[in-house]
Design a protein around this motif. Structure first.
Motif, short mmCIF file in Angstrom:
data_model
loop_
_atom_site.label_atom_id
_atom_site.label_comp_id
_atom_site.label_asym_id
_atom_site.label_seq_id
_atom_site.Cartn_x
_atom_site.Cartn_y
_atom_site.Cartn_z
N LEU A 8 17.45 69.16 1.07
CA LEU A 8 18.82 68.74 1.36
C LEU A 8 18.83 67.85 2.60
O LEU A 8 18.19 68.17 3.62
CB LEU A 8 19.71 69.96 1.59
CG LEU A 8 19.67 71.03 0.48
CD1 LEU A 8 20.57 72.20 0.85
CD2 LEU A 8 20.08 70.44 -0.85
N GLU A 9 19.53 66.73 2.52
CA GLU A 9 19.59 65.79 3.64
C GLU A 9 20.99 65.78 4.24
O GLU A 9 21.94 66.32 3.66
CB GLU A 9 19.22 64.39 3.16
CG GLU A 9 20.19 63.78 2.17
CD GLU A 9 19.88 62.32 1.89
OE1 GLU A 9 19.86 61.53 2.85
OE2 GLU A 9 19.64 62.00 0.72
N PRO A 10 21.15 65.18 5.43
CA PRO A 10 22.47 65.14 6.07
C PRO A 10 23.49 64.36 5.23
O PRO A 10 23.13 63.57 4.36
CB PRO A 10 22.19 64.42 7.40
CG PRO A 10 20.73 64.57 7.62
CD PRO A 10 20.10 64.60 6.27
N THR A 11 24.76 64.57 5.54
CA THR A 11 25.83 63.87 4.85
C THR A 11 25.94 62.43 5.35
O THR A 11 25.39 62.07 6.41
CB THR A 11 27.17 64.58 5.08
OG1 THR A 11 27.47 64.54 6.49
CG2 THR A 11 27.10 66.02 4.61
N ASP A 12 26.65 61.60 4.59
CA ASP A 12 26.88 60.22 5.03
C ASP A 12 27.61 60.18 6.36
O ASP A 12 27.37 59.30 7.20
CB ASP A 12 27.69 59.48 3.97
CG ASP A 12 26.89 59.26 2.69
OD1 ASP A 12 25.65 59.36 2.74
OD2 ASP A 12 27.51 58.98 1.65
N LEU A 13 28.50 61.15 6.60
CA LEU A 13 29.24 61.19 7.87
C LEU A 13 28.29 61.45 9.04
O LEU A 13 28.47 60.88 10.12
CB LEU A 13 30.31 62.28 7.80
CG LEU A 13 31.18 62.44 9.07
CD1 LEU A 13 31.90 61.14 9.40
CD2 LEU A 13 32.16 63.59 8.89
N TRP A 14 27.27 62.28 8.82
CA TRP A 14 26.30 62.54 9.89
C TRP A 14 25.57 61.26 10.28
O TRP A 14 25.38 60.98 11.47
CB TRP A 14 25.30 63.61 9.45
CG TRP A 14 24.32 64.01 10.53
CD1 TRP A 14 24.45 65.03 11.41
CD2 TRP A 14 23.08 63.36 10.82
NE1 TRP A 14 23.37 65.07 12.25
CE2 TRP A 14 22.51 64.05 11.91
CE3 TRP A 14 22.39 62.27 10.28
CZ2 TRP A 14 21.29 63.69 12.46
CZ3 TRP A 14 21.18 61.91 10.84
CH2 TRP A 14 20.62 62.61 11.90
N TYR A 15 25.14 60.49 9.27
CA TYR A 15 24.46 59.22 9.56
C TYR A 15 25.40 58.29 10.34
O TYR A 15 24.97 57.62 11.29
CB TYR A 15 24.02 58.55 8.26
CG TYR A 15 22.81 59.16 7.62
CD1 TYR A 15 21.54 58.92 8.13
CD2 TYR A 15 22.92 59.97 6.49
CE1 TYR A 15 20.40 59.47 7.54
CE2 TYR A 15 21.80 60.53 5.89
CZ TYR A 15 20.55 60.28 6.43
OH TYR A 15 19.44 60.84 5.84
N LEU A 16 26.67 58.26 9.95
CA LEU A 16 27.63 57.38 10.62
C LEU A 16 27.87 57.82 12.06
O LEU A 16 27.88 56.99 12.98
CB LEU A 16 28.93 57.36 9.83
CG LEU A 16 30.05 56.44 10.36
CD1 LEU A 16 29.58 54.98 10.34
CD2 LEU A 16 31.31 56.61 9.53
N GLN A 17 28.04 59.11 12.26
CA GLN A 17 28.31 59.62 13.61
C GLN A 17 27.12 59.42 14.55
O GLN A 17 27.30 59.29 15.76
CB GLN A 17 28.68 61.10 13.54
CG GLN A 17 30.04 61.37 12.92
CD GLN A 17 30.30 62.85 12.74
OE1 GLN A 17 29.38 63.65 12.62
NE2 GLN A 17 31.58 63.22 12.72
N ASN A 18 25.93 59.42 14.00
CA ASN A 18 24.73 59.25 14.82
C ASN A 18 24.24 57.81 14.84
O ASN A 18 23.15 57.54 15.36
CB ASN A 18 23.62 60.18 14.32
CG ASN A 18 23.87 61.63 14.67
OD1 ASN A 18 23.50 62.10 15.73
ND2 ASN A 18 24.54 62.34 13.75
N ASN A 19 25.06 56.90 14.27
CA ASN A 19 24.74 55.47 14.30
C ASN A 19 23.36 55.17 13.71
O ASN A 19 22.55 54.43 14.28
CB ASN A 19 24.83 54.93 15.73
CG ASN A 19 24.91 53.41 15.77
OD1 ASN A 19 25.39 52.78 14.82
ND2 ASN A 19 24.43 52.81 16.85
N ILE A 20 23.09 55.78 12.55
CA ILE A 20 21.81 55.58 11.87
C ILE A 20 22.08 54.94 10.52
O ILE A 20 22.94 55.40 9.75
CB ILE A 20 21.07 56.92 11.67
CG1 ILE A 20 20.68 57.51 13.03
CG2 ILE A 20 19.83 56.73 10.80
CD1 ILE A 20 20.01 58.85 12.92
N ASN A 21 21.36 53.87 10.22
CA ASN A 21 21.46 53.20 8.92
C ASN A 21 20.73 54.05 7.88
O ASN A 21 19.51 54.18 7.91
CB ASN A 21 20.86 51.80 9.00
CG ASN A 21 21.12 51.00 7.73
OD1 ASN A 21 21.00 51.49 6.62
ND2 ASN A 21 21.49 49.73 7.91
#
Length: 242
Positions: A8-21
């Motif tokens: 299981l990987e992080p949600t799209d919101l997690w990537y956005l909040q951490n400024n990761i593409n």
């Protein structure tokens, strides 16, 4: 009983909040750790599963909860004292899904499914048993002093076989991949490390020195397996290959 291991990987919101593409840095980022987890899902269809105490994350369905019991309470206590299987191990029966506690990245396991029969009793190293179907008999096997000195299993190992006339299944978890091989009559397996994680009755295990007073190839103490039966081996254990 069927199982599936999911990552299981992080949600799209997690990537956005951490400024990761997410598209370019899904598996690796040079400055931030991306959290992945590994979770085992067990599907029951009018069947049951015995799991480690404390390993449940959640379950859903038409399920009944109980505890594993042998024909003797003293035997159950003895198993819990001498192996990694806790006293009153949880049993879930019925139809539904059972989810085990997720493993964080860096602690992922390799899972191996092994079929059990009443004719084949499997003996496993301490710590690799994860869960099994509920139609089994769980016991212990005492190690010899030389076996104890060459491993971290203590004095006892867990022993499992299927109930009379039934087919069962056990799932093991190890830090390196494993596979089941068959040792035929007259063949011998010799390893300079703890390569074998389990074996069936009919296999003889010994931990002894090759040669004496520096003679005999210079290997020192090795694990030796002989007889006829099945062996669970981890060929890449200790190579840090994941």
């Amino acid at each position: 009983m069927r199982h599936e291991v999911k990552i299981l990987e992080p949600t799209d919101l997690w990537y956005l909040q951490n400024n990761i593409n997410k598209e370019t840095n899904k598996y690796y980022h040079p400055t931030k750790d991306i959290p992945f987890v590994q979770q085992v899902e067990i599907k029951l269809e009018n069947s049951g599963v015995v799991i480690q105490k404390g390993s449940l994350h959640r379950c859903v369905g038409k399920l009944n909860y109980g505890v594993y019991k042998t024909d003797s309470r003293l035997k159950d206590i003895w198993i819990s004292l001498t192996t990694e299987v806790d006293y009153n191990a949880p049993v879930y029966k019925g139809t539904g899904m059972v989810y085990l506690e997720p493993q964080q990245k860096g602690y992922f396991l390799h899972y191996t499914s092994i079929d059990l029969s009443e004719q084949e009793q499997w003996e496993f190293d301490d710590g690799i048993f994860q869960f099994c179907s509920d139609n089994v008999v769980i016991g212990t096997k005492r190690l010899k002093f030389r076996q104890m000195s060459g491993s971290t299993d203590g004095r006892w190992r867990i022993a499992i076989r299927a109930l009379s006339g039934q087919e069962a299944k056990v799932i093991t978890g190890t830090i390196a991949p494993t596979k089941v091989i068959e040792l035929k009559r007259g063949e011998t397996l010799i390893a300079d490390y703890d390569m074998v994680k389990g074996f069936t009755n009919g296999i003889e295990e010994d931990y002894r020195k090759l040669g004496h007073f520096g003679k005999g190839g210079g290997e020192g103490f090795v694990w030796i397996y002989s007889g006829e039966g099945k062996i669970l081996v981890s060929e890449t254990d200790g190579m840090n290959l994941g």
